[in-house]
Design a protein around this motif. Sequence first.
Motif, short mmCIF file in Angstrom:
data_model
loop_
_atom_site.label_atom_id
_atom_site.label_comp_id
_atom_site.label_asym_id
_atom_site.label_seq_id
_atom_site.Cartn_x
_atom_site.Cartn_y
_atom_site.Cartn_z
N ILE A 15 0.70 -1.35 -0.17
CA ILE A 15 -0.01 -0.10 0.08
C ILE A 15 1.07 1.38 -0.10
N ASP A 16 2.23 1.06 0.34
CA ASP A 16 2.82 2.44 0.63
C ASP A 16 3.76 2.54 -0.66
N SER A 17 3.51 3.57 -1.75
CA SER A 17 4.16 3.64 -2.95
C SER A 17 5.47 4.02 -2.77
N TYR A 18 6.13 4.51 -1.58
CA TYR A 18 7.62 4.94 -1.27
C TYR A 18 8.27 3.38 -1.05
N LEU A 19 7.86 2.45 -0.88
CA LEU A 19 8.37 1.34 -0.70
C LEU A 19 8.16 0.38 -1.92
N HIS A 20 8.06 0.99 -3.11
CA HIS A 20 7.94 0.12 -4.47
C HIS A 20 9.35 0.30 -5.05
N THR A 21 10.13 -0.36 -4.43
CA THR A 21 11.87 -0.47 -4.85
C THR A 21 11.98 -1.99 -5.09
N PRO A 22 13.06 -2.11 -5.82
CA PRO A 22 13.84 -3.42 -5.85
C PRO A 22 13.90 -4.26 -4.32
N MET A 23 14.48 -3.49 -3.50
CA MET A 23 14.83 -3.90 -2.17
C MET A 23 13.70 -4.64 -1.47
N TYR A 24 12.45 -3.72 -1.50
CA TYR A 24 11.35 -4.02 -0.87
C TYR A 24 10.33 -5.08 -1.69
N PHE A 25 10.72 -4.92 -3.01
CA PHE A 25 10.04 -6.04 -3.82
C PHE A 25 10.45 -7.52 -3.40
N PHE A 26 11.85 -7.59 -3.18
CA PHE A 26 12.40 -8.98 -2.58
C PHE A 26 11.87 -9.33 -1.43
N TYR A 84 22.79 -9.52 -4.16
CA TYR A 84 23.29 -8.95 -5.41
C TYR A 84 22.49 -7.21 -5.59
N ASP A 85 21.17 -7.38 -5.01
CA ASP A 85 20.51 -6.01 -5.19
C ASP A 85 21.33 -5.15 -4.28
N ARG A 86 21.80 -5.45 -3.24
CA ARG A 86 22.53 -4.52 -2.26
C ARG A 86 23.86 -4.40 -2.73
N TYR A 87 24.54 -5.26 -3.66
CA TYR A 87 25.80 -5.04 -4.31
C TYR A 87 25.68 -3.93 -5.20
N ALA A 88 24.24 -3.87 -6.13
CA ALA A 88 24.26 -3.03 -7.05
C ALA A 88 23.83 -1.50 -6.54
N SER A 101 16.16 -3.30 -12.95
CA SER A 101 14.96 -2.84 -13.52
C SER A 101 13.71 -3.94 -12.99
N PRO A 102 12.65 -3.31 -13.00
CA PRO A 102 11.48 -4.38 -12.70
C PRO A 102 11.35 -5.53 -13.76
N THR A 103 11.81 -5.33 -14.66
CA THR A 103 11.74 -6.92 -15.68
C THR A 103 12.89 -7.81 -14.90
N LEU A 104 14.16 -7.40 -14.74
CA LEU A 104 15.20 -8.06 -14.14
C LEU A 104 14.78 -8.66 -12.55
N CYS A 105 14.19 -7.92 -11.85
CA CYS A 105 13.41 -8.16 -10.60
C CYS A 105 12.57 -9.31 -10.39
N VAL A 106 11.68 -9.17 -11.61
CA VAL A 106 10.57 -10.39 -11.70
C VAL A 106 11.47 -11.63 -12.21
N TYR A 687 7.88 -20.13 -21.27
CA TYR A 687 6.34 -19.77 -21.15
C TYR A 687 6.35 -18.54 -19.90
N GLY A 688 7.19 -18.54 -19.12
CA GLY A 688 7.17 -17.41 -18.08
C GLY A 688 7.31 -16.05 -18.73
N TYR A 689 8.17 -15.91 -19.68
CA TYR A 689 8.46 -14.94 -20.58
C TYR A 689 7.22 -14.40 -21.45
N ILE A 690 6.44 -15.55 -21.97
CA ILE A 690 5.47 -15.57 -22.76
C ILE A 690 4.12 -14.97 -21.82
#
Length: 788
Positions: A15-26, A84-88, A101-106, A687-690
């Motif tokens: 619900i918090d858009s501020y947390l919509h980052t790769p770190m919080y996604f993982f 790896y996310d913390r390294y980047a 990027s969002p694609t790489l995270c997914v 099929y994941g990519y599809i």
Amino acid sequence: MTVSWNLALITLIKIDSYLHTPMYFFLNKLAFLDICYVSSTVPKMLSDFFKKQKSMSFMGCAMQYFFFSSLGLTECCLLAAMAYDRYAAICNPLLYTAIMSPTLCVQMMVGSCITGFFGSLIQLCGLLQLYFCGPNVINHFFCDLPQLMILACSDTFFLQVIASVLTVIFGLASVLVIIISYGCIIVTILKISSGEGRFKTFNTCASHLIAVTLFFGSDPSIINAMTGGRNSTKIIKFILLGFSEFPKLTTVLFSVFLGIYLITVSWNMGLITLIRMDSRLHTPMYFFLRNLSLLDICYASTIAPRMLSDFFKKHKFISYVECTMQYFFFCGLGLTESCLLAAMAYDRYAAICNPLLYTAIVREIQNLYEYSCSKNLKQTFRATVGSTALKVLLLKLYIPEVEFNFMELGALHGLRPRALAEPRSTMTARIAIPPPVVLWHGPDMSSTNKTFTGQASPFGALKAERRYMAVGRNISVMTDFILLGFSEQPELQVSLFVLFLGIYCMTLAWNLGLIVLIRIESHLHSPMYFFLGNLSFVDISYTSSVAPKMLCDFFKERKTISFVGCAAQFFFFIGMGGTECCLLAVMAYDRYAAISNPLLYTALMSPTTCVGMAITAYTGGFLTGLVQTSSIFRLHFCGPRVINHFFCDLPPLLVLSCSSTFLSQVVNFLVVCAVGGTSALVVLVSYGYIIIAIMKIHSTQGRTKAFNTCASHLTTVILFYGSGLFSYLHSTAGSSRDQDKLVSMFYGAVIPMLNPIIYSLRNKEIKDALKKLKERKKQMSSLCLTVP
């Protein structure tokens, strides 16, 4: 608390858009995994607290272990992705948004899930092969691997090997990614000048570091897998016998080995110092030679000091941890030296064959060597301590047998003498490494021949194996097998014959019709239909390897098949099955290219690429058949020759073998994992990519149209892999032979018949081509009627 806190964290991040980052996604996915991980065991455990009979079905136990193991492996991979996310974020802050990027995270999340699923599935398949015939009491609150292996009546060595390999691949690979990531992070933090900046930077990864420490430090699965479930052992040290069998030679042996070790260290140290001090030796060749000397010192020092100190000890103890570390460094340095010698050989090749580009090429080789030092694999290289000292001596010798074609080098002044001198060191060092001396006992000959003993060299082992194979062929009187088929139901012979004949004829007619249709219709000359035509051909061959012989045997009183005929039938059946498996993976990639990269589809799936993929599929399939056929028909068959099946399949052949089938089962398992597992992984990733590409399409009509282009292939994949998996699980569950025959008939004859129907019903282009063909037929018939 676990469920509520993790759910609250998921909700807060959502619900918090501020947390919509790769770190919080993982972190969101990690919280969800933790809920599932705990829920795979805790509800059952809680419900058992007040039960008198805490029973659990076999399949329930297997599924509980599957989900527990798969979620644990997924979390292991996810923690590596978060590292790896913390390294980047810390090491590349300016490029962080582009890198993560969002694609790489997914993709990283999907990859973690697929990895965990496949790792657990492999362990589950190994677990289902065990037999449980004794006590059924598990001394645990859930179904864990070590406790299940204790209850097994069959040999668990194979499952222990699988668990250990998976632990090394998944657990240690994840740990290695985390260590490398945090190594780079620490280096970056130390470059920050202000203490406040260092503290702030470290705080961004402190939580993840604590989670990693808790997970890997407390999770016993890694230790359990590596020890095969024997983590309760009380052995904390070992006794090294050494040369205690020669008490009279103790002083002599000590003096000899001490002298060898001192010479090894002094000569190699001298060589390192000389190369370091003399600027003329600062060349790539001597750079590698210096590193070789350093490796030889470390290689010998992993064993020699301990061995020398034990010569006059009464109790030659070595602790468990010390033994592990000694083995680790011995193997690691041995494999590093192996890689280094390969790099030195390439250095000589570059110097002699590409002298003008030599400096540029060798700079890359130095980087390769530095990478090879980190490759510590767990294999033992049998080498003596003295070989390292001999290498330094042999580096000074000249080998007249080493010859090169120097005429290609042109008339460069002074190059020929240098080229003559330079290859000696590398070639000599490669020759100086002693070959491994392995005590080889050959195949299990407990039931055939007792006269063979271990050979003291690989050449003796090879002779013994050839002698054993020759003897096996001469002694065995089994020149044919008897196929029972469906003879246990004599009243159904005519009905079954008619049924299977109809299935086989329809398979031939529909697949041949599809091949002809694709051949004559020009608008079907595309990569998708090229692979579909090959799939139809494989289906025809797949069924024809079994069906004609089965149909001929229905009314025969003696249903025999020769040894060679059985081997050929098994080879083509497995080969075509493996080819279809690879071909379905190639078709999945074709659908991925068409849907995810439509603008580049023609370039990606060029005719050359399609032909190459098809050839690779056939090659992979027939190599699978060749490997499995070789492993099965090298066995010794001396008992009953009755195969309770309608064709030569793996399980009934293993039952008839008089020799040990362990190696054949291991080979079969590895081949299935390599071909089937890799193909299934390609299909899942494609099929994941599809699915991701389809979800990005806004219109519902567009999504439906995109999905319909791969619906037929997806149905075929589900039928093929689903029936294969069901057959495997069905056979390991102790089913009857009649049921096994019906299941084999389904995936060996029914599915090849259904494939063209599926593509005809679900594919608009096939329907249009059939309509055009019918119209042409009507036009031709009308023309024939009008002609007088």
